[in-house]
Design a protein around this motif. Structure first.
Motif, PDB file in Angstrom:
ATOM      1  N   TRP A  16       0.829  -1.199   0.000  1.00 43.71           N
ATOM      2  CA  TRP A  16       0.000   0.000   0.000  1.00 43.71           C
ATOM      3  C   TRP A  16       0.869   1.257   0.000  1.00 43.71           C
ATOM      4  CZ3 TRP A  16      -0.977   3.325   4.390  1.00 43.71           C
ATOM      5  CH2 TRP A  16      -2.011   4.245   4.164  1.00 43.71           C
ATOM      6  N   LYS A  62       2.565   1.641  -3.367  1.00 41.98           N
ATOM      7  CA  LYS A  62       1.631   2.110  -4.402  1.00 41.98           C
ATOM      8  C   LYS A  62       1.360   3.602  -4.256  1.00 41.98           C
ATOM      9  CE  LYS A  62      -0.587  -2.325  -5.161  1.00 41.98           C
ATOM     10  NZ  LYS A  62      -1.706  -3.177  -4.762  1.00 41.98           N
ATOM     11  N   ARG A  63       1.224   4.031  -3.012  1.00 39.74           N
ATOM     12  CA  ARG A  63       0.977   5.463  -2.805  1.00 39.74           C
ATOM     13  C   ARG A  63       2.141   6.298  -3.322  1.00 39.74           C
ATOM     14  NH1 ARG A  63      -1.801   7.576   2.499  1.00 39.74           N
ATOM     15  NH2 ARG A  63       0.327   8.351   2.689  1.00 39.74           N
ATOM     16  N   LYS A 111       4.160   5.438  -5.658  1.00 39.76           N
ATOM     17  CA  LYS A 111       4.143   5.363  -7.118  1.00 39.76           C
ATOM     18  C   LYS A 111       3.143   6.376  -7.690  1.00 39.76           C
ATOM     19  CE  LYS A 111       4.696   2.567 -10.967  1.00 39.76           C
ATOM     20  NZ  LYS A 111       4.418   1.286 -11.612  1.00 39.76           N
ATOM     21  N   VAL A 112       1.959   6.440  -7.081  1.00 35.97           N
ATOM     22  CA  VAL A 112       0.934   7.375  -7.536  1.00 35.97           C
ATOM     23  C   VAL A 112       1.462   8.815  -7.470  1.00 35.97           C
ATOM     24  CG1 VAL A 112      -1.306   8.402  -6.939  1.00 35.97           C
ATOM     25  CG2 VAL A 112      -1.057   5.911  -7.063  1.00 35.97           C
ATOM     26  N   LEU A 126       3.892   9.373 -10.319  1.00 29.43           N
ATOM     27  CA  LEU A 126       3.198   9.480 -11.613  1.00 29.43           C
ATOM     28  C   LEU A 126       2.515  10.832 -11.754  1.00 29.43           C
ATOM     29  CD1 LEU A 126       1.689   5.897 -11.964  1.00 29.43           C
ATOM     30  CD2 LEU A 126       3.391   6.965 -13.469  1.00 29.43           C
ATOM     31  N   ARG A 127       1.903  11.271 -10.663  1.00 26.48           N
ATOM     32  CA  ARG A 127       1.199  12.555 -10.696  1.00 26.48           C
ATOM     33  C   ARG A 127       2.170  13.685 -11.002  1.00 26.48           C
ATOM     34  NH1 ARG A 127      -3.052  11.696  -6.031  1.00 26.48           N
ATOM     35  NH2 ARG A 127      -4.873  11.254  -7.334  1.00 26.48           N
ATOM     36  N   ASN A 141       3.189  13.456 -14.638  1.00 31.17           N
ATOM     37  CA  ASN A 141       2.105  13.898 -15.512  1.00 31.17           C
ATOM     38  C   ASN A 141       1.903  15.403 -15.457  1.00 31.17           C
ATOM     39  OD1 ASN A 141       1.768  11.299 -16.161  1.00 31.17           O
ATOM     40  ND2 ASN A 141      -0.148  10.983 -15.052  1.00 31.17           N
ATOM     41  N   LEU A 165      -7.696  -1.340   3.838  1.00 28.84           N
ATOM     42  CA  LEU A 165      -6.392  -1.355   3.178  1.00 28.84           C
ATOM     43  C   LEU A 165      -6.473  -2.057   1.828  1.00 28.84           C
ATOM     44  CD1 LEU A 165      -3.646  -2.075   5.857  1.00 28.84           C
ATOM     45  CD2 LEU A 165      -3.727  -0.171   4.261  1.00 28.84           C
ATOM     46  N   GLU A 203      -8.288   0.269  -0.557  1.00 31.67           N
ATOM     47  CA  GLU A 203      -7.382   1.356  -0.925  1.00 31.67           C
ATOM     48  C   GLU A 203      -6.355   0.878  -1.941  1.00 31.67           C
ATOM     49  OE1 GLU A 203      -6.707   4.697   0.143  1.00 31.67           O
ATOM     50  OE2 GLU A 203      -8.852   4.597   0.601  1.00 31.67           O
ATOM     51  N   SER A 204      -5.856  -0.307  -1.648  1.00 33.20           N
ATOM     52  CA  SER A 204      -4.816  -0.876  -2.492  1.00 33.20           C
ATOM     53  C   SER A 204      -5.346  -1.077  -3.915  1.00 33.20           C
ATOM     54  CB  SER A 204      -4.372  -2.202  -1.896  1.00 33.20           C
ATOM     55  OG  SER A 204      -3.107  -2.547  -2.369  1.00 33.20           O
ATOM     56  N   LEU A 264      -5.719   2.203  -5.645  1.00 30.58           N
ATOM     57  CA  LEU A 264      -4.417   2.714  -6.066  1.00 30.58           C
ATOM     58  C   LEU A 264      -3.972   2.035  -7.359  1.00 30.58           C
ATOM     59  CD1 LEU A 264      -2.565   3.012  -2.632  1.00 30.58           C
ATOM     60  CD2 LEU A 264      -3.294   4.891  -4.105  1.00 30.58           C
ATOM     61  N   ASP A 265      -4.255   0.712  -7.444  1.00 31.20           N
ATOM     62  CA  ASP A 265      -3.911  -0.022  -8.669  1.00 31.20           C
ATOM     63  C   ASP A 265      -4.583   0.617  -9.876  1.00 31.20           C
ATOM     64  OD1 ASP A 265      -2.218  -1.859  -7.597  1.00 31.20           O
ATOM     65  OD2 ASP A 265      -3.788  -3.348  -7.184  1.00 31.20           O
ATOM     66  N   LEU A 306      -5.750   3.594 -10.161  1.00 35.98           N
ATOM     67  CA  LEU A 306      -5.217   4.941 -10.371  1.00 35.98           C
ATOM     68  C   LEU A 306      -3.891   4.883 -11.130  1.00 35.98           C
ATOM     69  CD1 LEU A 306      -6.174   7.739  -9.668  1.00 35.98           C
ATOM     70  CD2 LEU A 306      -4.884   7.619  -7.530  1.00 35.98           C
ATOM     71  N   ILE A 307      -3.083   3.917 -10.741  1.00 33.98           N
ATOM     72  CA  ILE A 307      -1.774   3.768 -11.389  1.00 33.98           C
ATOM     73  C   ILE A 307      -1.959   3.479 -12.879  1.00 33.98           C
ATOM     74  CG2 ILE A 307       0.266   2.253 -11.549  1.00 33.98           C
ATOM     75  CD1 ILE A 307       0.096   2.124  -8.400  1.00 33.98           C
ATOM     76  N   LEU A 361      -2.978   6.617 -14.603  1.00 40.59           N
ATOM     77  CA  LEU A 361      -1.927   7.639 -14.707  1.00 40.59           C
ATOM     78  C   LEU A 361      -0.825   7.242 -15.664  1.00 40.59           C
ATOM     79  CD1 LEU A 361      -1.621   8.673 -10.952  1.00 40.59           C
ATOM     80  CD2 LEU A 361      -2.493  10.110 -12.810  1.00 40.59           C
ATOM     81  N   GLU A 362      -0.640   5.920 -15.830  1.00 42.20           N
ATOM     82  CA  GLU A 362       0.469   5.445 -16.658  1.00 42.20           C
ATOM     83  C   GLU A 362       0.198   5.656 -18.151  1.00 42.20           C
ATOM     84  OE1 GLU A 362       2.908   2.235 -13.966  1.00 42.20           O
ATOM     85  OE2 GLU A 362       1.167   1.552 -15.100  1.00 42.20           O
TER      86      GLU A 362
END
Ligand SMILES: [Zn+2]
Ligand SMILES: [Zn+2]
Lengths: 905, 45
Positions: A770, A773-774, A776-777, A780-781, A784, B30, B33-34, B37-38, B40-41, B44-45
């Motif tokens: 978790w 990933k946060r 990573k976000v 990326l933001r 971008n 969690l 959320e996880s 996030l996936d 979202l990734i 964004l990619e």
């Protein structure tokens, strides 16, 4: 409301023969009035003054009036021998922590041993008549004088000579004074003409009587109080049980036989020698003797110590500083000796330094001793000094030596806490002094009570920074008084009128019963039925109340007031009723109550003898026991406590319950009985788990420990300094708890799709994923954003380029980033970011400035208009607007657009 | 019934910094959320 002592004195003085004349005085004694202090006294000589300082000096210093010198132990031997021969039973001392009389933390006088409360009244219960007892007492109201005055101590032994007149073996004034006079002359060999008896009175809250104090060579040795009258001065009667309450100073006797400069030198025996040796303090006995004689009347409380010491120094032909340097280290050693002795007794009797109640006073002296040790660099260990006392006092108080390990353990923890406090305190005081605010009495009290910061420490820190600070002389006496007596909680008074006490059926087995309704009470807007008999257990002793039915009416709550059981029902009842107690609930409450006693006994075995119940609550789903202990116990200790409790459950020991006379119960089980506090009854209900735990307790209990089924300690927490709360469950509540743990874990395992054992690892991994990933976000933001900014189109206006736009999901940082990338000398930017609030940013390039536009002004003006704020220089403005104004943003931007266009026209 | 579950649960509660009774709820959050996030990734990619 106490009795006005001066009125009693006036009353008695009208007929002094009636109140003070005893047969001894017929043998040539005369009554005189001291011209100096006005007190009346009896003497065999034609002395003019009473002799009590300041009407005299300590004449025995350097020349004791006794036949021979006695040390502390020999002093008691002499007392015991004399009074035994005179028909007195010598008894063992009672604990210094007073567990048997409500309202007192410490045993402050020998008579306290025999005081009990019964039905709101104080009664005297003597185990023998007459008797004599070496009662060790603790008093903390004279701390600044300890070590300084030569005679004040926080721990002293009051020789109690007690008798009840009119009962077998008892006697009254004549024999009492006769015995005391003969003890002085025959046993100690003091010439009879040296003895002075002074008239005084004693008045308690609800009793009073005359008293005679006896002095030799200016030293008060004892005070014989004749407690004779009950009531107030306006309305009193002679007591049925007249009590002889003679209290003499064990330490004073030892001192007068040795004539040493201070009482400490005589009383502490070899301990003083060891202290001097270990600390390296030089002791000039001649100087001290001279000083003591002159300083005999120094009392740090009453006068300014520095001033009176300066006076003494002058008389001795020394400078004040010179004298101080000579005696201060010795005074510190004396104080340490006293404090270590007090702590030895207190810890042996399961007292614990803390921030609450009487424990507070123990902390005060422990810290004072540690502070002095540090200040003078003695390098002493307080626990060791306590152990030296234990060794010396072994013939008289062998129990002390059995607790040496506890001195080490408890005072070791105390030392650690003291160090931490000092560290924190230095910072707090330094900043306080820097702030230049005056530190008044209230502030001092607050610092002391909440953080343990002493006035001495404030003084030390203040003086280091060149500021003057005086420690108020009465500081400690005021502080300790606040913590000497227990405050009676004001209970809500419910008037049960003349309803009779309810016959209690709840100690028996049957949960169904027949009863008659005697009346109904309306309390708190609800109806409460009173019966002639009841099997319902009312909330008391930390055990929750029963529920059930009276006829068809549900009993929601049960309380007890003055022995009358009140049943809260929704409808008024009358006539005969059939009662039924909820058996399941009762069983659970009973299991929790017996489990509380099991856990208490187990905690005492695992953590130490200082463990005492400080509170308890036994509900249906959970229960807790508060115990006195200095830190939250570790997992292993908790496991051990639980294991021991369950061992006793498994053994299936019989739980004995019996009602017995208080004196008998105390004799058989000791004061450990009073785990829940002193019990104001002549008869006690004793709940005893053999070889485990015995308490005076009114709760419902299992007949056999096996009925508790199991005990599970779910957690522990430190709820106050010195008090740990142990949460536990027993029986079905324990099963429910463990079942709930299974369920919760199973649910987590299901979600994570792993077995139970895999859950912690899976959760760790989940957390790590978790977080990754946060991260990573975020990355990326950011990436971008850079791309997006590049794509932003600027509008060309004449030679300039302009960007007026709204950016979703952008905070100030993001807006600044846009500006960084896009602005130049000929640009104008106005950006609005919308996130948790509305961010406004504007920048004006240097060339553009010439057009007369200021970013700072625009931002300031517009933000203000929309209920926000902001501003800045002409080149840059930043501001915020509440999110609630979001709707007005578009208009705002149009406005800016129009302005810019108009400017460039 | 043993104390094993309780011990494991307390361990997990400590990792998460929440009370024992909140463990499943927090684990569920969690996981949600996880997943979010996936998504979202991917977006964004
Ligand atoms: Zn006098
Ligand atoms: Zn109990």
């Amino acid at each position: 409301m106490g009795i006005d002592k001066s009125r009693v004195m006036k009353l008695f003085q009208k007929d002094p023969d009636r109140y003070w004349r005893v047969s001894l005085f017929d043998e040539g004694w005369t009554r005189k009035k001291c011209p100096n202090c006005g007190k009346w006294f009896w003497s065999l000589t034609d002395r003019e003054l009473c002799g009590d300082p300041p009407c005299g000096e300590y004449e025995f210093l350097g020349k004791p009036p006794t036949k021979k010198k006695l040390d502390y132990i020999q002093t008691w031997d002499a007392i015991e021998k004399f009074f035994s021969k005179e028909g007195h039973t010598p008894i063992k001392r009672y604990p210094v922590i007073c567990r048997w009389f409500p309202g007192l933390y410490f045993t402050v006088a020998s008579i306290v041993d025999f005081q009990r409360s019964a039905g709101g009244k104080t009664v005297f219960e003597l185990p023998a008549n007459p008797l004599v007892v070496p009662q060790v007492c603790l008093r903390f109201n004279d701390i600044p004088n300890i070590g300084v005055s030569g005679r004040h101590m926080s721990c002293f032994t009051m020789i109690g000579q007690h008798a009840i007149s009119g009962e077998k073996g008892g006697y009254w004034k004549d024999r009492c004074v006769d015995l005391d006079q003969r003890f002085l002359t025959e046993a100690l060999g003091i010439p009879e003409e040296k003895v002075v008896w002074t008239e005084d009175i004693w008045a308690g809250p609800n009793a009073f009587g005359s008293s005679l104090e006896y002095y030799v060579d200016g030293l008060e040795l004892g005070n014989a109080v004749f407690t004779e009258f009950l009531g107030t001065i306006d309305n009193y009667k002679v007591m049925d049980q007249k009590v002889i309450d003679m209290g003499a100073g064990h330490e004073r006797f030892t001192w007068i036989t040795q004539g040493t400069p201070t009482a400490y030198d005589a009383v502490f025996g070899p301990v003083m020698g060891r202290l001097k040796k270990e600390s390296g303090v030089k002791y000039d006995e001649k100087l001290f003797l001279e000083y003591s004689k002159l300083a005999g009347s120094i009392n740090a409380d009453e006068r300014d110590l520095e001033k009176s010491r300066a006076g003494v120094a002058k008389k001795m032909g020394l400078g004040a500083r010179e004298l101080s340097a000579q005696i201060a280290p010795m005074e510190a050693l004396y104080a340490i000796a006293d404090h270590a002795r007090a702590l030895a007794f207190a810890i042996s009797d399961s007292g614990l330094p803390s921030n609450v109640g009487g424990g507070y006073n123990l902390r005060v002296i422990a810290r004072r001793a540690m502070g002095l040790n540090e200040k003078f660099n003695f390098g002493l260990d307080l626990a060791e000094v306590s152990a030296w006392h234990a060794d010396y006092l072994k013939p008289l108080f062998p129990e002390l030596a059995e607790h040496k390990e506890q001195y080490k353990e408890i005072l070791g923890v105390e030392k650690k806490k003291y160090k931490q406090t000092m560290h924190r305190a230095r910072r707090v005081v330094t900043s306080l002094i820097a702030s230049k605010k005056p530190i008044g009495a209230d502030k001092m009290q607050e610092l002391y009570e909440s953080q343990g910061i002493t006035p001495e420490l404030i003084k030390e820190v203040a003086e280091k920074s060149g500021k003057k600070f005086e420690v108020p002389a009465d500081f400690y006496s005021k502080m300790t008084e606040r913590h000497m007596t227990k405050e009676d909680k004001e209970a809500e008074v419910i008037d049960v009128g003349d309803l009779p006490q309810t016959k209690k059926l709840f100690y028996g087995k049957p949960l169904k019963f027949k009863a008659k309704v005697l009346g109904n009470k309306r309390i708190g807007g609800k109806d409460w039925a009173v019966l002639d008999r009841s099997a319902f257990y009312a909330e008391s002793g930390g055990q929750d109340h029963d529920t059930g039915y009276l006829n068809k009416e549900r009993v929601n709550n049960v309380q007890i007031v003055s022995g009358v059981i009140l049943h809260q029902v929704d409808k008024r009842l009358s006539g005969d009723v059939q009662g039924e107690v909820d058996a399941e609930r009762r069983k659970q409450l009973t299991q929790h109550h017996t489990a509380a006693h099991l856990v208490n006994g187990a905690a005492r075995r695992v953590l130490g003898e200082h463990v005492w119940q400080a509170g308890a609550q036994k509900g249906v789903s959970k229960a807790h026991l508060d115990i006195t202990h200095y830190e939250n116990p570790g997992a292993e200790q908790v496991q051990e406590i639980e294991g021991l409790a369950n061992k006793v459950v498994a053994e299936g020991r019989t739980v004995h319950k019996a009602v017995m006379p208080r004196a008998e119960a105390e004799r058989e089980y000791g004061f450990r009985l009073y785990q829940g506090g002193a019990v104001p009854e002549r008869e006690l209900r004793i709940v005893s788990i053999p070889d485990w735990d015995t308490e005076a307790c009114g709760g419902t209990h299992a007949d056999n420990t096996g009925e508790v089924e199991k005990v599970v300690i779910t957690s522990t927490e430190k709820i106050q300094d010195g008090i740990v709360r142990v949460w536990f469950r027993a029986g079905r509540a324990a099963d429910n708890y463990l079942g709930e743990m299974d369920r919760l874990l199973g649910e987590a395992a299901g979600l994570l799709m792993v077995g139970d054992e895999g859950v912690p690892r899976a959760v760790e991994k989940l957390m790590a994923d978790w977080k990754a990933k946060r991260k990573k976000v975020d990355e990326l933001r950011r990436k971008n954003a850079k791309g997006k900014i590049k794509q932003m189109q600027m509008r060309a206006l004449k030679k300039y380029r302009v960007l007026i736009t709204k950016v979703d999901n952008a905070n100030m940082d993001y807006l600044r980033e846009i500006s960084r990338q896009l602005s130049g000398p000929r640009t104008f930017l106005f950006l609005v970011g919308i996130k948790d609030q509305v961010y406004v940013f504007s920048s004006t390039g240097e060339e553009f400035l010439k057009e007369g536009i200021s970013s700072g002004k625009i931002v300031q003006e517009l933000c203000k208009k929309l209920g926000g704020g902001g501003g800045g220089p002409p080149t840059k403005g930043e501001g915020v607007i509440p999110l609630s104004q979001k709707a007005a943003i578009d208009k705002l931007m149009e406005d800016v657009n129009r302005r810019v266009e108009a400017t460039l026209k | 019934m043993t104390r094993e579950s309780e011990a494991l649960l307390k361990q997990v509660a400590e990792i998460l910094g929440v009370p024992v009774s909140d463990v499943p709820k927090v684990v569920r959050n969690l996981l949600d959320e996880s997943n979010k996030l996936d998504a979202l990734i991917t977006q964004l990619e």
